[in-house]
Design an enzyme around this catalytic site. Structure first.
Site, PDB file in Angstrom:
ATOM      1  N   HIS A  52       1.006  -1.038  -0.233  1.00 26.18           N
ATOM      2  CA  HIS A  52      -0.031   0.002   0.106  1.00 26.18           C
ATOM      3  C   HIS A  52       0.851   1.292   0.034  1.00 26.18           C
ATOM      4  O   HIS A  52       2.022   1.201   0.477  1.00 26.18           O
ATOM      5  CB  HIS A  52      -0.986   0.017   1.297  1.00 26.18           C
ATOM      6  CG  HIS A  52      -1.859  -1.235   1.260  1.00 26.18           C
ATOM      7  ND1 HIS A  52      -1.887  -2.338   2.324  1.00 26.18           N
ATOM      8  CD2 HIS A  52      -2.657  -1.599   0.469  1.00 26.18           C
ATOM      9  CE1 HIS A  52      -2.787  -3.099   2.126  1.00 26.18           C
ATOM     10  NE2 HIS A  52      -3.430  -2.608   0.964  1.00 26.18           N
ATOM     11  N   ASP A  55       2.340   1.661   3.388  1.00 30.14           N
ATOM     12  CA  ASP A  55       3.213   0.621   3.810  1.00 30.14           C
ATOM     13  C   ASP A  55       4.763   0.954   3.546  1.00 30.14           C
ATOM     14  O   ASP A  55       5.678   0.846   4.038  1.00 30.14           O
ATOM     15  CB  ASP A  55       2.918  -0.822   3.260  1.00 30.14           C
ATOM     16  CG  ASP A  55       1.676  -1.569   3.430  1.00 30.14           C
ATOM     17  OD1 ASP A  55       1.332  -1.270   4.597  1.00 30.14           O
ATOM     18  OD2 ASP A  55       1.041  -2.055   2.491  1.00 30.14           O
TER      19      ASP A  55
HETATM   20  C1  GLO Z   1      -9.336  -6.895   0.710  1.00 29.91           C
HETATM   21  C2  GLO Z   1      -8.399  -6.942  -0.441  1.00 29.91           C
HETATM   22  C3  GLO Z   1      -6.870  -6.046  -0.018  1.00 29.91           C
HETATM   23  C4  GLO Z   1      -6.150  -5.684  -1.409  1.00 29.91           C
HETATM   24  C5  GLO Z   1      -5.051  -4.821  -1.108  1.00 29.91           C
HETATM   25  C6  GLO Z   1      -4.072  -4.493  -2.153  1.00 29.91           C
HETATM   26  O1  GLO Z   1     -10.229  -7.483   0.639  1.00 29.91           O
HETATM   27  O2  GLO Z   1      -8.059  -8.216  -1.075  1.00 29.91           O
HETATM   28  O3  GLO Z   1      -6.226  -6.952   0.693  1.00 29.91           O
HETATM   29  O4  GLO Z   1      -5.975  -6.747  -2.018  1.00 29.91           O
HETATM   30  O5  GLO Z   1      -5.290  -3.895  -0.182  1.00 29.91           O
HETATM   31  O6  GLO Z   1      -4.966  -3.349  -2.881  1.00 29.91           O
END
Ligand code: GLO
Ligand code: MG
Length: 347
Positions: A52, A55
């Site tokens: 993210h 992150d």
């Molecule tokens: C939640 C999502 C989340 C995304 C992550 C990347 O349900 O799967 O984990 O994959 O935020 O955008």
């Protein structure tokens, strides 16, 4: 002539080392710093990390552009030193008070502007990390109350936001990660078909594609393997989150194959059929440890998901396609069904 089998590359996000909290109880494992996670990823021999935006650069809303870029460049160096790369960067548009009513589709124009600005910073971070793939999980784009928003206008808002991102950096591509619900009651982009339809309205449709997550397809009542096939037919599957999900309940993010091994086999078979990965795409496992997991077993869900995946690649490659073809020709789907089961059972 048989095509040479290709190797897969694997990716994981820092959020996949979660601490076990749920809406009913606190963490069951102590929070670890980013460096510990990086160490785990390296130790396990994964190739890449997903991020993210925050992150990569924590608290970025409080930081100036130059500082954001500096911190992202520092992270790039740490990844290089660890022999890893950034597979994707995703704007986290579901935490801030400004995204309570949605991000790109908020009813408040100031909040919509914030979401777009934040997404452009996310692209700057991706650029500093040498990453060209931006993922949009549209967490809060949808409704709790149907009458609170205009779903058609929200399509325009989504397209406007994506167009701003495409214009900000001509070299990035955007992969939309559909999910039908959670945290929203009803989300605007629930399936791969919705994602690809929105892509067609954008200023540069070639640069807008999709990321499929197994659990999200199941929550939408769809077959993940068919969703993979569908996206691949359009050349639009640019990343994948493999995991598993036991029916229609909260998003479980279980280890890949742990609920439905046959469905996992079908997903791998679909990926193999389209040579997913041979154009540089990564296989990511968006899985979480069980709440009961001890600290010393913290990475098992990731290692196990990769093991299952690789076993299933072997199963897909050793499936007797000629025998299956004969059964299909004879419309003997009963024996085809049994053939799949026995192949998976190894008998
Ligand atoms: C939640 C999502 C989340 C995304 C992550 C990347 O349900 O799967 O984990 O994959 O935020 O955008
Ligand atoms: Mg995901």
């Amino acid at each position: 002539m048989a095509r040479k089998p290709h190797q897969y590359r694997f990716s994981v996000g820092p959020w996949n080392f979660s601490e076990g909290q749920d809406p009913y109880g606190p963490p069951t494992r102590p929070a670890q710093p980013f460096d510990w996670k990086l160490e785990q990823v390296k130790r396990m021999g994964f190739d890449a990390m997903m991020f993210h935006d925050d992150d990569a650069v924590p608290d970025l809303d409080e930081k100036k552009d130059a500082q954001i870029r500096r911190e992202a460049r520092e992270l790039k160096k740490r990844l290089d030193d660890a022999g890893l790369f950034a597979e994707i960067v995703a704007p986290r548009l579901w935490f801030s008070p400004k995204t309570i009513d949605g991000a790109y589709t908020s009813n408040d124009p100031k909040c919509r502007r914030y979401a777009i600005e934040r997404s452009l910073r996310c692209i700057d971070i991706a650029r500093a990390l040498g990453c060209k793939l931006i993922v949009l999980w549209l967490a809060r784009e949808g409704t709790y109350v149907r009458e609170s928003k205009d779903a058609s206008r929200c399509v325009d808002y989504l397209v406007q936001a994506i167009d701003k991102m495409l214009a900000h950096d001509k070299s990035i591509r955007i992969a939309i990660e559909p999910k039908p619900n959670e945290p929203m009651d009803v989300a605007y982009i629930p399936t791969i078909g919705h994602a690809l339809a929105v892509a067609q309205l954008c200023s540069d449709p070639k640069r807008v594609g999709a990321l499929i997550e197994t659990a999200h397809c199941i929550l939408a009542g769809l077959d993940p393997a068919d969703e993979i096939d569908f996206a691949c037919r359009f050349g639009k599957l640019w990343s994948i989150h493999l995991n598993d999900q036991n029916g229609l309940k909260f998003d479980q993010d279980k280890p890949f194959g742990s609920v439905n091994l046959r469905s996992a086999f079908d997903q791998v078979r679909a990926l193999e059929r389209h040579r997913y990965g041979s154009r540089g795409e990564c296989v990511a496992f968006d899985v979480h440890p069980f709440r009961t997991t001890k600290v010393e077993h913290w990475s098992k869900h990731l290692e196990n998901s990769r093991r299952t995946f690789l076993h299933l690649v072997e199963k897909a490659r050793s499936f007797d396609e000629a025998a299956a073809k004969e059964l299909i020709k004879d419309r003997n789907y009963a024996d085809l069904d049994q053939m799949v089961l026995e192949h998976l059972m190894g008998v």
